[in-house]
Design an enzyme around this catalytic site. Sequence first.
Site, PDB file in Angstrom:
ATOM      1  N   ASN A   7       1.179  -1.396  -0.173  1.00 43.31           N
ATOM      2  CA  ASN A   7       0.404   0.345   0.178  1.00 43.31           C
ATOM      3  C   ASN A   7       0.652   1.396  -0.121  1.00 43.31           C
ATOM      4  O   ASN A   7       1.746   1.461   1.143  1.00 43.31           O
ATOM      5  CB  ASN A   7      -1.699  -0.255   1.513  1.00 43.31           C
ATOM      6  N   HIS A  10       1.298   6.232   1.495  1.00 46.78           N
ATOM      7  CA  HIS A  10       1.611   7.115   2.347  1.00 46.78           C
ATOM      8  C   HIS A  10       3.311   7.800   1.173  1.00 46.78           C
ATOM      9  O   HIS A  10       3.612   8.780   2.244  1.00 46.78           O
ATOM     10  CB  HIS A  10       2.363   6.490   4.173  1.00 46.78           C
ATOM     11  N   HIS A  43      -5.379   3.517  -1.877  1.00 44.83           N
ATOM     12  CA  HIS A  43      -6.923   4.233  -1.556  1.00 44.83           C
ATOM     13  C   HIS A  43      -6.985   5.726  -2.123  1.00 44.83           C
ATOM     14  O   HIS A  43      -6.448   6.245  -1.277  1.00 44.83           O
ATOM     15  CB  HIS A  43      -7.270   3.903  -0.010  1.00 44.83           C
ATOM     16  N   GLU A 151     -10.740  -9.374   2.753  1.00 45.37           N
ATOM     17  CA  GLU A 151      -9.670  -8.697   3.401  1.00 45.37           C
ATOM     18  C   GLU A 151     -10.271  -8.463   4.813  1.00 45.37           C
ATOM     19  O   GLU A 151     -10.279  -7.762   5.460  1.00 45.37           O
ATOM     20  CB  GLU A 151      -8.804  -8.108   2.697  1.00 45.37           C
ATOM     21  N   HIS A 191      -3.887  -4.614   7.707  1.00 46.35           N
ATOM     22  CA  HIS A 191      -3.983  -3.321   8.693  1.00 46.35           C
ATOM     23  C   HIS A 191      -3.398  -3.918   9.920  1.00 46.35           C
ATOM     24  O   HIS A 191      -3.953  -4.448  10.270  1.00 46.35           O
ATOM     25  CB  HIS A 191      -5.219  -2.774   8.873  1.00 46.35           C
TER      26      HIS A 191
HETATM   27  N1  PXP Z   1      -6.030  -3.170   3.302  1.00 48.05           N
HETATM   28  C1  PXP Z   1      -6.788  -1.728   3.712  1.00 48.05           C
HETATM   29  C2  PXP Z   1      -7.777  -2.675   3.191  1.00 48.05           C
HETATM   30  C3  PXP Z   1      -6.295  -0.595   4.243  1.00 48.05           C
HETATM   31  O1  PXP Z   1      -7.811   0.538   4.551  1.00 48.05           O
HETATM   32  C4  PXP Z   1      -5.016  -0.558   4.385  1.00 48.05           C
HETATM   33  C5  PXP Z   1      -4.938   1.007   5.591  1.00 48.05           C
HETATM   34  O2  PXP Z   1      -5.069   1.420   4.010  1.00 48.05           O
HETATM   35  C6  PXP Z   1      -4.291  -1.324   4.926  1.00 48.05           C
HETATM   36  C7  PXP Z   1      -4.541  -2.432   4.184  1.00 48.05           C
HETATM   37  C8  PXP Z   1      -3.284  -1.412   5.389  1.00 48.05           C
HETATM   38  O3  PXP Z   1      -2.905  -0.954   5.921  1.00 48.05           O
HETATM   39  P1  PXP Z   1      -1.649  -0.333   7.133  1.00 48.05           P
HETATM   40  O4  PXP Z   1      -1.022   1.251   6.048  1.00 48.05           O
HETATM   41  O5  PXP Z   1      -2.005  -0.517   8.074  1.00 48.05           O
HETATM   42  O6  PXP Z   1      -0.270  -1.591   6.851  1.00 48.05           O
END
Ligand code: PXP
Length: 241
Positions: A7, A10, A43, A151, A191
């Site tokens: 992801n 950030h 996202h 998920e 997450h």
């Molecule tokens: N999966 C989903 C559906 C999410 O919304 C997020 C956060 O955007 C993540 C995974 C990744 O989470 P993290 O940034 O805490 O690794």
Amino acid sequence: MVTLGVNIDHIATIRQARRTYEPDPVWGAAIAELAGADCITVHLREDRRHIQDRDVRILRQTVQTKLNLEMANEESIIAIALDIRPDQVTLVPEKREEITTEGGLDVAAHADAIAKSVQRFRKNGIVTSLFIDPDPAQMKASAECGAEFIEFHTGKYANAQTEKDTAEELEILTQAAKTAHRLGLRVNAGHGLNYKNVQAICKLPYIEELNIGHSIISRAVFSGLSEAVREMKDILRRESV
Ligand code: PXP
């Protein structure tokens, strides 16, 4: 082997702090893929706090693995998804005031709307995953909506403060993965996963893909910082009179 969705939100968060062009999440996606990422996850939030429409459009052209678009089940974003056609959409709950996605999607409460979206995505060749808590009612509703994947929100596991609570959350996820598989759902998770707590999650039954963002980008800051300072210092050394 469990696959890795990186992801890159950030990277965009840092860019948006200055509303400038760097660091570009598109470059980040390419580096992640070269390093072995199996999927790039972004996202597109309604408030556009990090990822922008332009990012998703360019990523659709550049990502060579799999593009997973996390999004709210909201018409204006659905229209973008149907236009851009990521490989996968992950429907998530979204509140403007939250720092990150704080809980799973309430599929049971919004079953009709979600089922309709799953169908629209499928017609357009897009796989749907639903981001849910490891709760049997949500899994049943997800299967009834026709989603291919769920998920599991691993936030509660990641935030558990004691060994006992961590073991309990892991057991909930283990049982949930078995239930999801029985219901015909394929299982992803994500997450709050980091370099320590991911180890047990890799061993969950039927787990296919983990989406990890914050801890990878956090580590990248430190693994790259000394090199970045050295490069700047070299310029000062060279250019100073
Ligand atoms: N999966 C989903 C559906 C999410 O919304 C997020 C956060 O955007 C993540 C995974 C990744 O989470 P993290 O940034 O805490 O690794």
